[in-house]
Every structure is written in structure tokens, then in C-alpha cells.
Design a protein around this motif. Structure first.
Motif: not given
Length: 130
Positions: A2-21, A23-28
Motif C-alpha cells: 500500500a505504500t512506496w516504502e512497502d514497494l521499495t522493500a519488495f523491489v530490493f528483495d526481488t530485483y537487481r537494483v542498480i540505482d536508487r534516489e 522517489d526512483e529505483i532503477r532495476v536491471e
């Protein structure tokens, strides 16, 4: 989710994060054929009240492609995503409301967007530059 923080945590656990600001996350996203595609995941706020997440992937430079041909391809082959020009770049993008977002409503479009953007990049730009 339900929140950006929840989504951010999921993205870091699931995808290869290559950059973060903030309100923005870059994944490969990597494919079996050794190609890859960068997906930008952005937090957007509509009307100062509704949080959305936008998925964006660059396909190539807009002035180096037959836009009609790309639009026809996206129109025939893509269920999710819209084609847009941002700056000099031709991009595929998709947006989702964060409130009550189910995980498959995020992962499936992200996967489809990555594959579609990579296919457009390979077909119309002849490489794997983005």
C-alpha cells in the motif's frame, strides 16, 4: 502493498537494483539470451493525494526510428504499456495506483514492459544499449 516504502522493500528483495534516489529505483532485468533491460520505477503523486508507481524503460532515441512502425508494433503486441517520448528517448511506460496494489499487479506488468521494451530495442534499434 500500500505504500512506496512497502514497494521499495519488495523491489530490493526481488530485483537487481542498480540505482536508487528518493522517489526512483532503477532495476536491471536480465534475459536468458544475455540481453538486459533497465526499468525505472518512480513514485508519482497525483493531485497531491494519490500515490502511483510508474514503470519506464528506454527503447532508444526517438529521432532514429520510424515512430509509426513502432506504434503499430506496440498496438498489435502489447497488452500493458504505452509508448511515449521523454526528452530525446522513446520509452515504454505503465502506471499503477499504489493503494491496494497486489504484487502480481506490479510484477506481471514490469516483466511484460521489460520484455516489450527489449524487443522494440532489438527490432528497431538493432542493439542492447538501454
Amino acid at each position: 502493498m500500500a505504500t512506496w516504502e512497502d514497494l521499495t522493500a519488495f523491489v530490493f528483495d526481488t530485483y537487481r537494483v542498480i540505482d536508487r534516489e528518493d522517489d526512483e529505483i532503477r532495476v536491471e532485468v536480465e534475459f536468458e539470451d544475455e540481453r538486459s533491460q533497465v526499468i525505472v520505477i518512480c513514485r508519482e503523486v497525483l493531485d497531491n493525494r494519490e500515490e502511483w508507481v510508474q514503470l519506464v524503460s528506454v527503447c532508444g532515441l526517438a529521432d532514429r526510428v520510424d515512430l509509426r512502425a513502432v506504434l503499430e508494433t506496440v498496438g498489435h503486441n502489447s497488452v500493458v504499456c504505452g509508448l511515449a517520448i521523454i526528452g530525446d528517448h522513446l520509452v515504454l511506460r505503465h502506471a499503477l495506483p499504489l493503494e491496494n496494489l497486489d504484487i502480481n499487479e506490479f510484477t506481471d506488468p514490469l516483466s511484460l514492459l521489460a520484455g516489450s521494451a527489449d524487443e522494440i530495442e532489438e527490432t528497431f534499434f538493432g542493439g542492447d544499449g538501454f
